[in-house]
Design an enzyme around this catalytic site. Sequence first.
Site, PDB file in Angstrom:
ATOM      1  N   ASP A  22       0.844  -1.201   0.000  1.00 47.52           N
ATOM      2  CA  ASP A  22       0.000   0.000   0.000  1.00 47.52           C
ATOM      3  C   ASP A  22       0.879   1.250   0.000  1.00 47.52           C
ATOM      4  OD1 ASP A  22       0.847  -0.201   2.610  1.00 47.52           O
ATOM      5  OD2 ASP A  22      -1.132   0.034   3.526  1.00 47.52           O
ATOM      6  N   SER A  23       2.223   1.039  -0.012  1.00 45.68           N
ATOM      7  CA  SER A  23       3.154   2.147  -0.272  1.00 45.68           C
ATOM      8  C   SER A  23       2.830   2.794  -1.614  1.00 45.68           C
ATOM      9  CB  SER A  23       4.601   1.639  -0.270  1.00 45.68           C
ATOM     10  OG  SER A  23       4.738   0.498  -1.092  1.00 45.68           O
ATOM     11  N   ASP A  34      -1.074  -6.117  -0.017  1.00 43.75           N
ATOM     12  CA  ASP A  34      -1.403  -5.436   1.242  1.00 43.75           C
ATOM     13  C   ASP A  34      -2.900  -5.222   1.398  1.00 43.75           C
ATOM     14  OD1 ASP A  34       0.681  -4.905   2.993  1.00 43.75           O
ATOM     15  OD2 ASP A  34       1.345  -3.122   1.905  1.00 43.75           O
ATOM     16  N   LYS A  37      -1.333  -9.309   3.245  1.00 46.14           N
ATOM     17  CA  LYS A  37      -0.544  -8.810   4.382  1.00 46.14           C
ATOM     18  C   LYS A  37      -1.366  -7.812   5.181  1.00 46.14           C
ATOM     19  CE  LYS A  37       3.251  -6.001   3.832  1.00 46.14           C
ATOM     20  NZ  LYS A  37       2.877  -4.769   4.557  1.00 46.14           N
ATOM     21  N   GLU A  66      -1.258  -5.333   8.942  1.00 44.18           N
ATOM     22  CA  GLU A  66      -0.402  -4.758   9.988  1.00 44.18           C
ATOM     23  C   GLU A  66      -1.016  -4.991  11.361  1.00 44.18           C
ATOM     24  OE1 GLU A  66       0.376  -0.659   8.985  1.00 44.18           O
ATOM     25  OE2 GLU A  66       1.164  -1.193   7.002  1.00 44.18           O
ATOM     26  N   GLU A  74       9.447  -4.235  10.293  1.00 42.03           N
ATOM     27  CA  GLU A  74       9.934  -2.972   9.709  1.00 42.03           C
ATOM     28  C   GLU A  74      10.533  -2.058  10.778  1.00 42.03           C
ATOM     29  OE1 GLU A  74       7.178  -1.030   7.078  1.00 42.03           O
ATOM     30  OE2 GLU A  74       8.413   0.780   6.935  1.00 42.03           O
TER      31      GLU A  74
HETATM   32  O1  KIV Z   1       3.559  -1.074   1.611  1.00 44.38           O
HETATM   33  C1  KIV Z   1       4.717  -1.495   1.545  1.00 44.38           C
HETATM   34  O2  KIV Z   1       5.454  -1.320   0.566  1.00 44.38           O
HETATM   35  C2  KIV Z   1       5.221  -2.239   2.700  1.00 44.38           C
HETATM   36  C3  KIV Z   1       6.700  -2.394   2.821  1.00 44.38           C
HETATM   37  C4  KIV Z   1       7.257  -1.137   3.365  1.00 44.38           C
HETATM   38  C5  KIV Z   1       7.070  -3.581   3.647  1.00 44.38           C
HETATM   39  O3  KIV Z   1       4.452  -2.648   3.526  1.00 44.38           O
END
Ligand code: KIV
Length: 263
Positions: free
Chosen positions: A45-46, A84, A112, A114, A181
Site C-alpha cells: 500500500d506504499s 497489502d 498482508k 499490519e 519494519e
Molecule cells: O507497503 C509497503 O510497501 C510495505 C513495505 C514497506 C514492507 O508494507
Amino acid sequence: MTAVTIRNLQDMKQATEKFACITAYDATFARLVSEAGAETILVGDSLGMVLQGRESTVPVSIGEMAYHTGCVARGNVRSMVIADMPFMSYSTVDLAMTGATELMQAGAHMVKMEGGLWLSDTIAKLVEGGIPVCAHLGLTPQSVNVFGGYRVQGRDPKEAKSILSDAVSIQDAGASLLVLECVPEELAADISSKLRIPVIGIGAGAGTDGQVLVMHDLLGLSQHIPRFVRNFMAGAPTVQDALAAFVAAVKSGDFPSNKETYQ
Ligand code: KIV
C-alpha cells in the site's frame, strides 16, 4: 520455471538461504522483479505514496489494491505475490474476509495485514478459508498517526518484548510470513530465530530470513531516502541490473550493511 510457493520460503529458512522481495504495482515492473529472481513481490500500500503522491498509506482503498494486484499478477512470471490489505480493511473479521477474497481473486497468493495479537481471530479465519496471511510488525505505516511519525520501534525493552510476543501470537494464529519494519537488528534477529515462519526485514538488519525494499527507494527515485535503503541504481546500467543487484546483495548477505541497520 516453477512458481515460488510458501514451501520454498520455508525450505530456504531451514537452509539459512536468504530470499528477496521487492514491491511492484504494475505488470511491467512485476515482470522485471520476477525475472530479476526475487522470490516474492509485494503489492504494497506504499503505492499510496510512491504512485499516488499521498502523504501516507492511510487513504489507499481495497479497490485500488485489487486493481494493482491484478496488474502485478498479469506481469508476474514466477514470484509469490503478496498484496497489502489497506487501512481499516481488516478492522473486523467479516471485512477482512471480503477484502482478502477480492485481493486473492485479483491474483494475490497471500495477503498482508499490519498488527499482532489483535489480529489472531482474523488470521485464523482467513487461513481456515484458504487465504494465507503475512503479518507486519514494528513500524506499521498505517499507524503513523498513532506513532507520531515514521520512527524505529522496539528500542525500549518493554516495546521489544511486546513485538516479540505479537510475533509469536500471529504465528500461533496461523500466519505464514512476518514482515518486520524498522526495528533494531538484535530484536529482528532474535524474533527470526524464535519463529518457525520466515521473517522478511525492512530496516531490520541482516538477521532476518528475507529482505524487502520499496522499488522506488532501491532505484533511487524517492524524495526521502531512509537510512536502511541502498540506491542500487548507482553504477547499474539498467533498471534490470539494479533489481538483479539487490537480489544478489540480499542473497550474498552484502545487504543490509551495518550502516543500513538500526541498533
Ligand atoms: O507497503 C509497503 O510497501 C510495505 C513495505 C514497506 C514492507 O508494507
